[in-house]
Design an enzyme around this catalytic site. Structure first.
Site, PDB file in Angstrom:
ATOM      1  N   HIS A 135      55.122 -11.895  50.901  1.00  0.00           N
ATOM      2  CA  HIS A 135      55.257 -10.443  50.743  1.00  0.00           C
ATOM      3  C   HIS A 135      55.240  -9.786  52.114  1.00  0.00           C
ATOM      4  O   HIS A 135      54.531 -10.233  53.005  1.00  0.00           O
ATOM      5  CB  HIS A 135      54.104  -9.885  49.886  1.00  0.00           C
ATOM      6  CG  HIS A 135      54.416  -8.532  49.331  1.00  0.00           C
ATOM      7  ND1 HIS A 135      54.163  -7.377  50.027  1.00  0.00           N
ATOM      8  CD2 HIS A 135      54.997  -8.175  48.165  1.00  0.00           C
ATOM      9  CE1 HIS A 135      54.575  -6.359  49.299  1.00  0.00           C
ATOM     10  NE2 HIS A 135      55.083  -6.805  48.165  1.00  0.00           N
ATOM     11  N   ASP A 177      55.645 -11.534  41.070  1.00  0.00           N
ATOM     12  CA  ASP A 177      56.727 -12.118  40.288  1.00  0.00           C
ATOM     13  C   ASP A 177      56.466 -13.557  39.889  1.00  0.00           C
ATOM     14  O   ASP A 177      57.189 -14.120  39.077  1.00  0.00           O
ATOM     15  CB  ASP A 177      58.037 -12.057  41.083  1.00  0.00           C
ATOM     16  CG  ASP A 177      58.477 -10.629  41.280  1.00  0.00           C
ATOM     17  OD1 ASP A 177      58.354  -9.856  40.310  1.00  0.00           O
ATOM     18  OD2 ASP A 177      58.926 -10.284  42.380  1.00  0.00           O
TER      19      ASP A 177
END
Ligand code: CMC
Length: 393
Positions: free
Chosen positions: A269, A327
């Site tokens: 991320h 996710d």
């Protein structure tokens, strides 16, 4: 370049002030309006969180009832939308449909063009939050050739969505409370994430004064890519491709290989350099839902657990601070519920619509708001004289 800084990918540029979402990426903290995501995911409903994001405070009972009334009374889409759908191929990707139909909403609501009127902004916000699930379920029903299901106002936001997805006119559909709760959680966890690519897209589109339906359609387009919202679809496709636990090392090796473009989907991320707090809650929910459905020992879940375990111990992932993101587990939950993989990013869009709307409203209400207009470093040709075509080589 005296007057501006060069920051491709905006790694070090704050483009706005915002009071909506706070992230501390090093500590793995996410808060909506100051409330920790863990507490909201545990105790709140999606519509309550939507109210919080948009209005800034948790609602009183009366405020929540009023908000819920308004959202549920705008869930139907104009009947002409049904015909609009028939122009799409049945095998169209539902995100392709979403980009089009959400943008098309502005052709039905002329008041949305008047963004300077707070009443018109409010009704557009309600319409968007209310109608996006209806359009999302329609895009699925269209792909499988089943009739569109009208929304049911007595259901919660998430129960209604499951009804529109899996209900059929010829039989009663009872949304399963565990699955309803899981959808609510998925929506809460995805609802906002400060200035990510799609939210920045919505703000940039909105900064010119474009109407909110057009701006959210732009956000959906930006979300679609596999580096952003498309990662949930890409992650499940990857887990299925891996297929069995013994093939994991090969994929870990490929993810580390500089000459191989493959990346572990659902890992890493831009902001979180620690465990994504959303992924922790997602993991719990995955166990809950798969346990409930008797799918806990599925090969897919085993591959996911083992992949996570190996990656978290591997020097490459440790040094680069690559942790599972939101996710990684959301897809496993949705897959177990029977939501097709092609709908995963649509689910993300459905949730993020609330965040996009909140961010758009915050921006428009700011009196000093300016059009977003980045600069560039020009690296092309210097001045040249035009040559007629017969003189060119
Ligand atoms: N697998 C293998 N290596 C990775 C991964 C990964 N998933 N993610 C980052 N790296 C490496 C990357 O190769 C780079 O190595 P080096 O410094 O040696 O060149 C380093 O880690 C930093 O990566 P980056 O691409 O410079 O970092 P970024 O902040 O630009 O990208 C990201 C963040 C999310 C796009 C990226 O981690 C990624 O592509 N992850 C996989 C896709 C994914 O799961 N996306 C969902 C993000 S969360 C939900 C959302 O926001 O939509």
């Amino acid at each position: 370049h005296k007057h501006f800084t060069y920051d491709p990918g905006f790694l070090a540029t704050a483009a706005c002030e915002s009071k909506i979402t706070y992230i501390d990426g090093d500590a793995g903290v996410l808060q909506y309006r100051g409330y920790p995501i863990e507490q909201l995911a545990e105790n709140s409903s999606f519509l309550e969180v939507a109210y919080l994001l948009i209005k800034g405070e948790l609602p009183s009972k009366a405020e929540l009832d009023n908000w819920t009334y308004h959202i549920t009374h705008h869930t139907m889409v104009h009947d002409q939308m049904n015909r609009f759908f028939s122009g799409f191929r049945r095998d169209a990707h539902p995100m392709a449909i979403m980009v089009a139909v959400v943008g098309a909403l502005s052709s039905f609501y002329h008041d949305s063009l008047d963004i300077n009127n707070p009443k018109h902004r409010e009704i557009s916000a309600i319409r968007l939050i209310a109608k996006v699930p209806t359009l999302a379920a329609m895009s699925y029903k269209y792909s499988i050739g089943q009739p569109f299901m009208y929304p049911r106002n007595e259901y919660s936001y998430s129960a209604n969505f499951l009804h529109m997805m899996f209900g059929v006119p010829c039989a009663e559909y009872q949304p399963d409370p565990i699955l309803v709760r899981a959808i609510d959680r998925i929506l809460i966890l995805h609802a906002d994430h400060e200035q990510n690519a799609s939210t920045s897209t919505v703000r940039l589109a909105g900064s010119s004064g474009a109407n909110p339906f057009a701006c959210i359609a732009a956000g959906i387009a930006s979300l679609w890519g596999p580096a952003h919202g498309g990662a949930n679809e890409a992650c499940l496709t990857m887990l299925e491709e891996i297929g069995s636990v013994d093939r994991i090392p090969e994929y870990i090796r490929r993810a580390k290989d500089k000459n191989d473009p493959f990346r572990l989907m659902g890992f890493g991320h831009r902001v979180y350099k620690n465990f994504d707090p959303r992924a922790k809650i997602m993991r719990e929910t995955a166990h809950e839902v798969l346990g409930h459905l008797g799918a806990e020992n599925s090969e897919l879940m085993k591959v996911a657990m083992e992949l996570e375990r190996i990656a978290l111990q591997d020097d490459y992932f440790v040094e680069k601070k690559l942790y599972p993101n939101v996710d990684f587990y959301s897809g496993i939950i949705m897959k177990a519920m029977g939501i097709p993989v092609s709908m995963f990013t649509v689910m993300f869009a459905m949730a993020r619509t609330t965040g996009w709307v909140a961010q758009w409203m915050e921006m428009i209400a700011e009196p000093s708001q300016k059009i977003g207009r980045p600069r560039q470093l020009y690296t092309g040709e210097k001045h040249r004289e035009y040559q007629s075509i017969d003189k060119r080589k």
